[in-house]
Every structure is written in structure tokens, then in C-alpha cells.
Motif scaffolding. Sequence first.
Motif, short mmCIF file in Angstrom:
data_model
loop_
_atom_site.label_atom_id
_atom_site.label_comp_id
_atom_site.label_asym_id
_atom_site.label_seq_id
_atom_site.Cartn_x
_atom_site.Cartn_y
_atom_site.Cartn_z
N TRP A 181 1.87 2.58 -3.64
CA TRP A 181 0.63 2.89 -4.35
C TRP A 181 -0.03 4.14 -3.76
O TRP A 181 -0.52 5.01 -4.49
CB TRP A 181 -0.33 1.71 -4.28
N ALA A 182 -0.09 4.20 -2.45
CA ALA A 182 -0.70 5.36 -1.80
C ALA A 182 0.06 6.64 -2.12
O ALA A 182 -0.54 7.69 -2.39
CB ALA A 182 -0.77 5.15 -0.29
N ILE A 203 -3.58 12.02 3.13
CA ILE A 203 -2.75 10.93 2.61
C ILE A 203 -1.53 10.68 3.48
O ILE A 203 -1.26 9.55 3.91
CB ILE A 203 -2.33 11.24 1.15
N TYR A 244 8.96 13.15 -0.19
CA TYR A 244 7.67 13.11 -0.90
C TYR A 244 7.04 14.50 -0.97
O TYR A 244 6.61 14.94 -2.05
CB TYR A 244 6.73 12.15 -0.17
N ALA A 287 2.02 7.19 -4.77
CA ALA A 287 1.91 7.52 -6.20
C ALA A 287 0.53 8.07 -6.54
O ALA A 287 0.41 9.13 -7.19
CB ALA A 287 2.21 6.28 -7.03
N VAL A 288 -0.52 7.37 -6.10
CA VAL A 288 -1.88 7.83 -6.39
C VAL A 288 -2.14 9.18 -5.70
O VAL A 288 -2.77 10.07 -6.27
CB VAL A 288 -2.91 6.78 -5.94
N GLY A 289 -1.65 9.32 -4.48
CA GLY A 289 -1.80 10.58 -3.76
C GLY A 289 -1.15 11.74 -4.50
O GLY A 289 -1.72 12.83 -4.58
N LEU A 340 -0.61 11.99 -7.71
CA LEU A 340 -1.43 12.30 -8.89
C LEU A 340 -2.66 13.11 -8.52
O LEU A 340 -3.05 14.05 -9.24
CB LEU A 340 -1.83 10.99 -9.59
N ILE A 341 -3.30 12.74 -7.41
CA ILE A 341 -4.49 13.48 -6.97
C ILE A 341 -4.14 14.92 -6.61
O ILE A 341 -4.80 15.87 -7.03
CB ILE A 341 -5.14 12.77 -5.77
N SER A 349 0.81 -1.21 0.00
CA SER A 349 0.00 0.00 0.00
C SER A 349 0.86 1.27 0.00
O SER A 349 0.40 2.32 -0.48
CB SER A 349 -0.91 0.01 1.22
N SER A 396 -5.92 20.50 -2.61
CA SER A 396 -4.68 19.72 -2.62
C SER A 396 -4.06 19.65 -1.23
O SER A 396 -3.48 18.63 -0.86
CB SER A 396 -3.69 20.32 -3.62
#
Length: 277
Positions: free
Chosen positions: A34-35, A90, A136, A37-39, A41-42, A31, A83
Amino acid sequence: MTGPRTAVAEPRARFRDLLAAEWMKLWSLRSTPWALAVGALIIIGINVNATIADYTNWPRYPEGIRTSYVPSWSIRNAFTDGSGLALMLITGSIGALTIVGEYGTGQLRTTFAAVPARRSVVAAKTAVVTAVMVAYGTAVAAFSFWVSQAILSGRDIGLSIGYPGALRAVVGSALLAPVCALVGMGIGAIVRHTAATVVTLTFVLLLLPSLFNERNHWTATVLHALPQGAWERLTQLGVPPVHVPYPWTLTGAWTVYGLWALVAVVVTVVAVHRRDP
């Protein structure tokens, strides 16, 4: 003939060994990447969408908005409220899961059986989470600033990183990630239940600021003392588009960041040290 075997004592784990162990535990979770990377992008998607909307609507904006757009609205496109909320949720959730997940699986008990020095284990976990979240947050904040200002430059309303206060806004947004992650760890160490931890984290970071406003001095003080309030002050450039009757100082906003991170670390260490895993 061979003599009786003697037990060989295992060498005491060094702090860098604990750092390596916590690093592997963090990235062994599917997780986590993925969390993140997806975060990302969001977060970037929200900012880019707002920037494109302003770029498209710019010819129809009245003169008053055009006059005050730089730098107040230009920098806000890089760090929109949506954002910021996504970043807090996140990173706070990931920080919480790094410790709640180990409580749930019993891995923390195994860790303490191998390394009884609980404070050292928590210090290593805190250092790893902080380092990852600083990297990050820096990547997300820097890219959001660059892409949003690159789009706005097509209308000659973009900012450079050398614009007064722009670098501070990027750093302030970047450091919001480790602050919220540490807050998540602190709440997770106390609550120890995934669903309850996420609900508590959401209330503290996202819902609590909505209960206070700038109308009264005491409510404004509480709002400024929260991470979201500090982030909004650090990413603010120029004259605020809305009148602020009780303005907050930059020093105060940086202090809020430091105090929340420090208190979160202390709470995590004390909770893990004094309670059974």
C-alpha cells in the motif's frame, strides 16, 4: 523393538534461505504494498500536475523562459522538488520500518534465535530492501520521465531518453530510493522506536538541507554532501535557472550516494550485531 531416537540436527540456513525469509517478511506486511502504491501515485501525480501547468501556461510564458526551458525546465518537470521530497520520505520510512517493526514485535529476537549469525541476517535484509527499492525507484522515475515528456512533446519541448544527461537524471532519481531506504534502516537500527525514527529520518533527509544554502562555500559543501543535494545535481541538465556560485561535480554527487548507502549499511550491521534485540 525400536531403538532410542537420535536428534537430527537442523541444516544450517543458507544465505538464499535468509533472502527468502526476508522477502516474505517484507511482503507479509500489509503496509508495504500500500505504501509503495500510494507513494508512486503521489510522486507521479506531483510531476504530472506540474507538467500540465507548464503545458497550459506555455503560450503566456515570456521569451526568456521559453528560450531556457529546454532542457533545464523540461527535465525538472519529470523530477520536481516536491516529488523528490515525497520519494525520500516514503522510501526512507519503509526502510526504517523493516527493522524497527521487528524490534517492536520481537520478531527480530525470534529470528536471531533461529539464525544466530546476525550479520548474515542483516545482510539478507539489506539485499532485499535494496533490490525492491531499486526496482521501485526505477519504475517511478522512468514513468515520471516518460509521461511528463510525452505531455511536453505536445509543445515540442519534451526530451527523449537519448538527450544528453536524460538517462543520468532517470538513474539518479531511481537510485535515490534505495539510498534513502538504507539510511532509514540505519537510523531505525540505532533509534529502535517508530515515531522517533521517522522524526529523525525526516530531519536528516528533508529538513537538514533547508538549513544550508549556496551562499557560502562551507554551507554549499554540506548541502552537496546530503542525498537531496546529490539528487538535485544528478537531475540537473543544462544551465541552472538560478546562479550556483559553488557548483558540484557529477562524480561528487555519485560518490555522495555511495557513501551514504555504505555508511548506512555499516551502521545497521554494527548496531544490530552489538546490541541486544
